[in-house]
Enzyme design. Structure first.
Site, PDB file in Angstrom:
ATOM      1  N   THR A 140      -5.511   6.774  -3.605  1.00  0.00           N
ATOM      2  CA  THR A 140      -6.686   5.922  -3.813  1.00  0.00           C
ATOM      3  C   THR A 140      -7.363   5.701  -2.471  1.00  0.00           C
ATOM      4  O   THR A 140      -6.736   5.278  -1.510  1.00  0.00           O
ATOM      5  CB  THR A 140      -6.271   4.575  -4.423  1.00  0.00           C
ATOM      6  OG1 THR A 140      -5.617   4.854  -5.657  1.00  0.00           O
ATOM      7  CG2 THR A 140      -7.453   3.685  -4.664  1.00  0.00           C
ATOM      8  N   CYS A 190      -0.810  -1.563  -5.685  1.00  0.00           N
ATOM      9  CA  CYS A 190      -2.225  -1.199  -5.841  1.00  0.00           C
ATOM     10  C   CYS A 190      -3.203  -2.357  -5.895  1.00  0.00           C
ATOM     11  O   CYS A 190      -4.226  -2.319  -5.206  1.00  0.00           O
ATOM     12  CB  CYS A 190      -2.407  -0.389  -7.122  1.00  0.00           C
ATOM     13  SG  CYS A 190      -1.622   1.206  -7.022  1.00  0.00           S
ATOM     14  N   LYS A 197      -4.212  -4.285  -2.616  1.00  0.00           N
ATOM     15  CA  LYS A 197      -4.720  -3.316  -1.645  1.00  0.00           C
ATOM     16  C   LYS A 197      -6.097  -2.789  -2.083  1.00  0.00           C
ATOM     17  O   LYS A 197      -7.036  -2.729  -1.288  1.00  0.00           O
ATOM     18  CB  LYS A 197      -3.715  -2.166  -1.550  1.00  0.00           C
ATOM     19  CG  LYS A 197      -4.185  -0.948  -0.792  1.00  0.00           C
ATOM     20  CD  LYS A 197      -3.060   0.065  -0.624  1.00  0.00           C
ATOM     21  CE  LYS A 197      -2.866   0.929  -1.829  1.00  0.00           C
ATOM     22  NZ  LYS A 197      -3.527   2.214  -1.840  1.00  0.00           N
ATOM     23  N   LYS A 219       7.468  -5.907 -11.386  1.00  0.00           N
ATOM     24  CA  LYS A 219       7.370  -5.929 -12.840  1.00  0.00           C
ATOM     25  C   LYS A 219       8.640  -5.292 -13.383  1.00  0.00           C
ATOM     26  O   LYS A 219       9.447  -4.761 -12.601  1.00  0.00           O
ATOM     27  CB  LYS A 219       6.136  -5.161 -13.318  1.00  0.00           C
ATOM     28  CG  LYS A 219       6.179  -3.681 -12.990  1.00  0.00           C
ATOM     29  CD  LYS A 219       4.841  -3.023 -13.250  1.00  0.00           C
ATOM     30  CE  LYS A 219       4.850  -2.183 -14.479  1.00  0.00           C
ATOM     31  NZ  LYS A 219       3.680  -1.320 -14.607  1.00  0.00           N
TER      32      LYS A 219
END
Ligand code: UDX
Length: 460
Positions: free
Chosen positions: A133, A277, A280, A340
């Site tokens: 990404t 993710c 960020k 998670k």
């Protein structure tokens, strides 16, 4: 020997995205040779062993089928570059910790090094695929570096962001909502794009393969993650109000989510989102907006991260208030440390923040997690405080004053809480940071129960 493969594909970066994605391509397409290369020898050795470097349900099985057949893990990046026609770049782009944009912008040094290495080693034209990404318009920088060679070799750069979520990576890769491929709209860009479309079309239906220009593709990834995180911050913000008004966040989420325009997913109030993710990517988006002078837009998205910080701090303060305003010397057991369930990953996990805050309050911490204890140890290394790590949740909770459930592992739903209650100090507290336990039942056993966004059930 090599001739038996229709195509040579290389992925640089054997992390959470590169490893599973390439394993899936190799598994679905035995006609292609897929090599995953990384500078980290230990990581590659793990990929070549029975003990893969990441835990992901279903990953072991597909790696076993493809490894040695058409899936290879190697540290020889140069050879890989020479051999491949198509190169995925999946190196990490963490948040910068130094200089301009520190704490916000993406650190592109690994990614730029990789581009330079491709440029040096390539002997023939190649298609380069951005999997990491990246900030919008990074592909342009990559093109510039790649075309700075004297050899005249042509490179096409595609953007192909990965939307897989950890814990469900294999399912997401096998049956994605969509695959997105961005390219230049030139003749050679479109040809490169079609080559990548063909690869995915081996198992993904054509309607789910979206194509766009490169910049839209790059931005879509940041926007998708920002939207998902925003939903969590929205529901978490309402959970705070529920706690003050005796409303129940589960009822509110259900009523809101049943509007088909809103949808029911990603409305679980929690102790705060984590993972590599969301934070960020949002900060990256915020930095980009600031850079383009869009301060209002930047502030809007930044508030999603701020709400998440607030939710974590609120969880700790709720514990303090409930436990008579002091945690010093009290045993607190963290159920879960991963960000998670179904992953051993602890990056940005709310558990890290909570553990540090509890240690600051001089609590005695016991951490248990079925997959993340090793990472928990690394995350809390060097922190001065009383922390122990225990595999068995019963053993972990014994003698503690409170349990704080941070990760929604299924195994916590089915524990014998009567047994746990008997082993704990009294009054015993449970703070359910995921709302996954049977609160009424726990209350009947004798616990003082503090869910997120619901009235507490206490015996006082
Ligand atoms: C996310 C995106 O979902 C994925 O598309 C992208 O490619 C990478 O980032 P991931 O970080 O692996 O994936 O996990 P995700 O399932 O999105 O969960 C992120 C965090 O939000 C976790 O801490 C999770 O527990 C939390 N969460 C999620 C909630 O608190 N409430 C919810 O309703 C959903």
């Amino acid at each position: 020997m090599e001739m038996r493969f229709e195509r040579n594909i290389l992925c640089i970066g054997a992390g959470y995205v590169g490893g599973p994605t390439m394993a899936m391509i190799a598994y679905k397409c035995p006609q292609y040779k897929v090599t995953v290369a990384d500078v980290d020898h230990e990581r590659i050795a793990q990929w070549n062993s029975d003990d893969l470097p990441i835990y992901e349900p279903g990953l072991d099985e597909i790696v076993k089928v493809a490894r040695g057949r058409n899936l290879f893990f190697s540290t020889d990046i140069e050879h890989g570059i020479k051999e491949a026609e198509l190169i995925f770049v999946s190196v990490n782009t963490p948040t910068k910790t130094f200089g301009a944009g520190a704490g916000m912008a993406a650190d592109l040094q690994y990614w730029e090094k990789t581009a330079r290495q491709i440029c040096q080693c390539a002997e023939a034209p190649k298609v380069i695929v951005e999997k990491s990404t990246l900030p919008v318009r990074t592909a342009l920088a990559m093109e510039r570096i790649l075309t700075s060679n004297d050899s005249g070799i042509h490179f096409d750069v595609l953007s192909n962001p990965e939307f897989l979520a950890e814990g469900t990576a294999i399912r997401d890769l096998e049956d994605p909502d969509r695959v997105l491929i961005g390219s230049r709209l030139t003749e050679s860009g479109l040809k490169a794009r079609d080559e990548l479309v063909e690869i995915y079309a081996n198992w993904v239906s054509r309607e789910r393969i979206l194509t766009s220009d490169t910049w839209s593709s790059e931005l879509s990834k940041l926007a998708a993650n920002a939207f998902l995180a925003q939903r969590i911050s929205s529901i978490n913000s309402v959970s705070a109000l529920c706690e003050r008004t005796d409303a129940d966040i589960s009822e509110v989420a259900k009523a809101v989510g049943m509007d088909s325009r809103v949808g029911s997913k990603f409305l679980n109030a929690s102790v705060g989102f984590g993972g590599s993710c969301f934070k960020k990517d949002i900060l990256n988006l915020v930095y980009l907006c600031r850079n383009y002078g869009l301060n209002e837009v930047a502030n809007y998205w930044e508030s999603v991260v701020q709400m998440n910080e607030y939710q974590k701090e609120r969880f700790v303060l709720n514990m303090m208030t409930a436990m008579f305003n002091t945690l010093a010397g009290k045993g607190i057991c963290l159920f879960g440390f991963a960000f998670k369930a179904n992953t051993g990953d602890t990056r940005e996990s709310a558990a890290i923040f909570i553990a540090k805050r509890l240690i600051e309050e001089k609590a005695e911490l016991v951490v248990t997690d079925p997959k993340a204890l090793e990472n928990a140890r690394i995350d809390l290394r060097g922190i001065d405080g009383d922390v122990s790590y225990v595999d068995d949740p019963y053993e972990a909770a014994a003698g503690c004053h409170a349990i704080a459930l941070v990760t929604e592992w299924d195994l916590y739903r089915d524990l014998d809480f009567e047994k746990i209650y008997r082993s704990m100090m009294k009054p015993a507290f449970i703070f359910d940071g995921r709302n996954i336990l049977d609160h009424r039942r726990l209350f009947e056993i004798g616990f003082n129960v503090f869910p997120i966004g619901k009235p507490p059930l206490t015996h006082f």
